[in-house]
Design a protein around this motif. Structure first.
Motif, mmCIF file in Angstrom:
data_model
loop_
_atom_site.group_PDB
_atom_site.id
_atom_site.type_symbol
_atom_site.label_atom_id
_atom_site.label_comp_id
_atom_site.label_asym_id
_atom_site.label_seq_id
_atom_site.Cartn_x
_atom_site.Cartn_y
_atom_site.Cartn_z
ATOM 1 N N TYR A 155 0.825 -1.210 0.000
ATOM 2 C CA TYR A 155 0.000 0.000 0.000
ATOM 3 C C TYR A 155 0.856 1.256 0.000
ATOM 4 C CZ TYR A 155 -3.150 3.633 1.679
ATOM 5 O OH TYR A 155 -3.852 4.810 1.827
ATOM 6 N N ILE A 156 1.866 1.314 0.877
ATOM 7 C CA ILE A 156 2.658 2.536 0.963
ATOM 8 C C ILE A 156 3.545 2.723 -0.268
ATOM 9 C CG2 ILE A 156 2.589 2.609 3.476
ATOM 10 C CD1 ILE A 156 5.362 1.439 3.578
ATOM 11 N N MET A 157 3.954 1.638 -0.909
ATOM 12 C CA MET A 157 4.740 1.787 -2.128
ATOM 13 C C MET A 157 3.915 2.410 -3.255
ATOM 14 S SD MET A 157 7.524 -1.246 -2.725
ATOM 15 C CE MET A 157 6.459 -2.651 -2.438
ATOM 16 N N CYS A 158 2.606 2.218 -3.232
ATOM 17 C CA CYS A 158 1.745 2.799 -4.269
ATOM 18 C C CYS A 158 1.829 4.326 -4.279
ATOM 19 C CB CYS A 158 0.295 2.368 -4.055
ATOM 20 S SG CYS A 158 -0.038 0.641 -4.456
ATOM 21 N N GLY A 159 2.100 4.919 -3.113
ATOM 22 C CA GLY A 159 2.193 6.367 -3.040
ATOM 23 C C GLY A 159 3.567 6.901 -3.405
ATOM 24 N N GLY A 160 4.540 6.019 -3.603
ATOM 25 C CA GLY A 160 5.888 6.464 -3.925
ATOM 26 C C GLY A 160 6.852 6.370 -2.761
ATOM 27 N N LEU A 161 6.432 5.754 -1.665
ATOM 28 C CA LEU A 161 7.329 5.553 -0.531
ATOM 29 C C LEU A 161 8.321 4.432 -0.841
ATOM 30 C CD1 LEU A 161 4.587 5.911 2.136
ATOM 31 C CD2 LEU A 161 6.753 7.137 2.310
ATOM 32 N N VAL A 162 9.571 4.646 -0.469
ATOM 33 C CA VAL A 162 10.617 3.638 -0.667
ATOM 34 C C VAL A 162 11.462 3.553 0.595
ATOM 35 C CG1 VAL A 162 10.726 3.941 -3.174
ATOM 36 C CG2 VAL A 162 12.181 5.345 -1.694
ATOM 37 N N SER A 163 12.307 2.550 0.644
ATOM 38 C CA SER A 163 13.165 2.345 1.802
ATOM 39 C C SER A 163 14.190 3.470 1.921
ATOM 40 C CB SER A 163 13.884 0.998 1.682
ATOM 41 O OG SER A 163 14.873 0.864 2.679
ATOM 42 N N SER A 164 14.535 3.821 3.159
ATOM 43 C CA SER A 164 15.533 4.859 3.390
ATOM 44 C C SER A 164 16.948 4.290 3.516
ATOM 45 C CB SER A 164 15.194 5.637 4.667
ATOM 46 O OG SER A 164 15.156 4.775 5.793
ATOM 47 N N SER A 165 17.137 3.055 3.091
ATOM 48 C CA SER A 165 18.464 2.457 3.149
ATOM 49 C C SER A 165 19.412 3.146 2.170
ATOM 50 C CB SER A 165 18.389 0.962 2.822
ATOM 51 O OG SER A 165 17.958 0.770 1.478
ATOM 52 N N LYS A 166 20.709 2.977 2.404
ATOM 53 C CA LYS A 166 21.711 3.590 1.532
ATOM 54 C C LYS A 166 21.601 3.078 0.103
ATOM 55 C CE LYS A 166 25.839 3.898 3.220
ATOM 56 N NZ LYS A 166 27.226 3.571 3.658
ATOM 57 N N SER A 167 21.330 1.789 -0.048
ATOM 58 C CA SER A 167 21.212 1.221 -1.389
ATOM 59 C C SER A 167 20.013 1.783 -2.128
ATOM 60 C CB SER A 167 21.110 -0.307 -1.311
ATOM 61 O OG SER A 167 19.957 -0.699 -0.570
ATOM 62 N N SER A 168 18.937 2.057 -1.406
ATOM 63 C CA SER A 168 17.736 2.625 -2.022
ATOM 64 C C SER A 168 18.002 4.029 -2.543
ATOM 65 C CB SER A 168 16.596 2.643 -1.008
ATOM 66 O OG SER A 168 15.444 3.265 -1.543
ATOM 67 N N LEU A 169 18.625 4.866 -1.722
ATOM 68 C CA LEU A 169 18.945 6.227 -2.160
ATOM 69 C C LEU A 169 19.915 6.207 -3.327
ATOM 70 C CD1 LEU A 169 18.783 9.270 -1.843
ATOM 71 C CD2 LEU A 169 20.482 9.126 -0.010
ATOM 72 N N SER A 170 20.921 5.355 -3.261
ATOM 73 C CA SER A 170 21.891 5.259 -4.357
ATOM 74 C C SER A 170 21.220 4.835 -5.660
ATOM 75 C CB SER A 170 22.998 4.264 -3.997
ATOM 76 O OG SER A 170 23.745 4.715 -2.880
ATOM 77 N N TYR A 171 20.280 3.903 -5.555
ATOM 78 C CA TYR A 171 19.571 3.446 -6.754
ATOM 79 C C TYR A 171 18.830 4.604 -7.424
ATOM 80 C CZ TYR A 171 16.294 0.906 -9.726
ATOM 81 O OH TYR A 171 15.569 0.463 -10.809
ATOM 82 N N LEU A 172 18.146 5.418 -6.644
ATOM 83 C CA LEU A 172 17.336 6.495 -7.204
ATOM 84 C C LEU A 172 18.187 7.562 -7.879
ATOM 85 C CD1 LEU A 172 14.721 7.009 -4.338
ATOM 86 C CD2 LEU A 172 14.303 5.973 -6.569
ATOM 87 N N ILE A 173 19.244 7.988 -7.215
ATOM 88 C CA ILE A 173 19.996 9.131 -7.743
ATOM 89 C C ILE A 173 21.090 8.735 -8.727
ATOM 90 C CG2 ILE A 173 19.522 10.498 -5.695
ATOM 91 C CD1 ILE A 173 22.310 9.920 -4.684
#
Length: 367
Positions: A155-173
């Motif tokens: 449900y929360i991923m549907c709104g655009g929420l993602v994990s705050s882990s280092k790998s998650s941030l690195s993936y996005l940027i």
């Protein structure tokens, strides 16, 4: 205590606004627990096979929250979010156009108690993010713990929420195509314990992880055949042969300040060193989530409850800070960019504070 009851002749529109905010508060405080209980009951019922199939899906989908998530434009555009926006009301203010070919890290301040401005602006389309910043996709970072809860995570991923882990941030940027915005509530859980009306204290001096990642994924300085430029994926007659190999990583920092974020709830007095604050800090260090004892108004009365006050929230997106890519940033590199970021955040606040009801003597305090 004298109770101030709400009048009976409140327009339906305002009642719907209150209902929209009430369901959001419930989702924030109790939906995860309800989803976990529902899954356990399903696993213990005659429909246990469905729970096992979901467990298989969960195993296959485990890394999705750290790989950009799975947003749903339909969920982000629900009418309920329009009522949510109008309750406060909530507004998103753009100060400068952002290039959709680049990636961005939005540093969101202050955290507030429930990050209402962060959710409303970046997890829904109620304030028109896609219209204001065409070509960009916002992702609000949330503690990895919540993405381990069955059903709730989807449900929360549907709104655009993602994990705050280092790998998650690195993936996005690090996406070469650009267009990603990672929104980080920099103060995190500790800052929520100081969120109360009038508070302008930000937990940011020792928050430098996002600065380090911004440096690792910043602009590439390209030098070839006498051509020296800040590379931005624009055609270059002298360097076109190198374009594909070097133009793969770019990110910029953007300070964001949400005026009114701390005005939504009152909180029990918990000064540093008090028994309550000590207990809250201990629980936060164990569980990773803050436990602020907050209160505001109720549904049918205005004296107590967990529904936020009707206070305007104006979330101002500042100017991007260009970051030169540094694969192995030193402490000096991180400190230098951190100082620039804090200066930009201060200038953003000072430039707009009078517009949104603050006085000349009010300034940000960094801890």
């Amino acid at each position: 205590m004298k109770i101030e009851f709400a009048p009976l002749n409140i327009p339906l529109r305002r009642r719907l606004q209150t209902a929209a905010v009430l369901q959001w508060v419930f989702s924030f405080l109790a939906l995860a627990q309800c989803c976990l209980a529902a899954y356990i009951l399903l696993a213990l019922s005659d429909w246990w096979i469905a729970a096992m199939l979901y467990a298989g899906w969960l195993w296959l989908d485990w890394d999705t929250p750290s790989s950009g998530g799975r947003r749903s434009h339909w969920v982000r555009s629900w009418t309920v979010w329009d009522y949510f926006r109008d309750y406060f009301p909530l507004r998103l203010i753009k100060t400068e156009d952002l290039d959709p070919k680049k990636n961005y890290i939005f540093g969101f301040h202050p955290h507030g108690v429930l990050v209402a401005g962060g959710f409303g602006n970046f997890c829904t389309e109620a304030t028109g993010f896609s219209r204001l910043f065409p070509g960009l996709k916002p992702h609000l970072l949330m503690l990895p713990f919540w993405f381990r809860v069955p059903l709730f995570r989807d449900y929360i991923m549907c709104g655009g929420l993602v994990s705050s882990s280092k790998s998650s941030l690195s993936y996005l940027i690090s996406r070469p195509e650009g267009g990603n915005v990672a929104v980080i509530a920099v103060g995190g859980a500790p800052e929520a314990l100081d969120a109360r009306p009038g508070a302008l204290t930000l937990q940011v001096r020792n928050r430098k992880g996002f600065i380090k990642l911004a440096l690792k994924h910043g602009w590439v300085e390209l030098i070839k055949g006498g051509c020296s430029s800040w590379w931005s994926c624009e055609p270059c007659t002298e360097c076109v042969s190198v374009c594909v190999s070097v133009c793969v990583s770019r990110a910029q920092l953007v300070p964001v300040f949400s005026f009114g974020e701390n005005e939504l709830f009152d909180q029990m007095e918990n000064p540093a060193g008090s028994p309550l604050r000590t207990l809250q800090n201990r629980l936060q260090s164990i569980m990773g989530v803050a436990m602020p004892l907050f209160h505001a108004r109720g549904v049918f009365q205005y004296s107590f409850g967990l529904v936020p006050y009707r206070k305007s929230i104006h979330t101002v997106v500042g100017k991007p800070i260009s970051v030169v890519q540094t694969p192995c940033p030193s402490s000096e590199d991180i400190e230098s960019l951190h100082r620039v970021y804090l200066q930009s955040l201060t200038e953003l606040f000072e430039q707009h504070k009078h517009t949104y009801g603050l006085e000349e003597h009010q300034h940000l305090t960094f801890f």
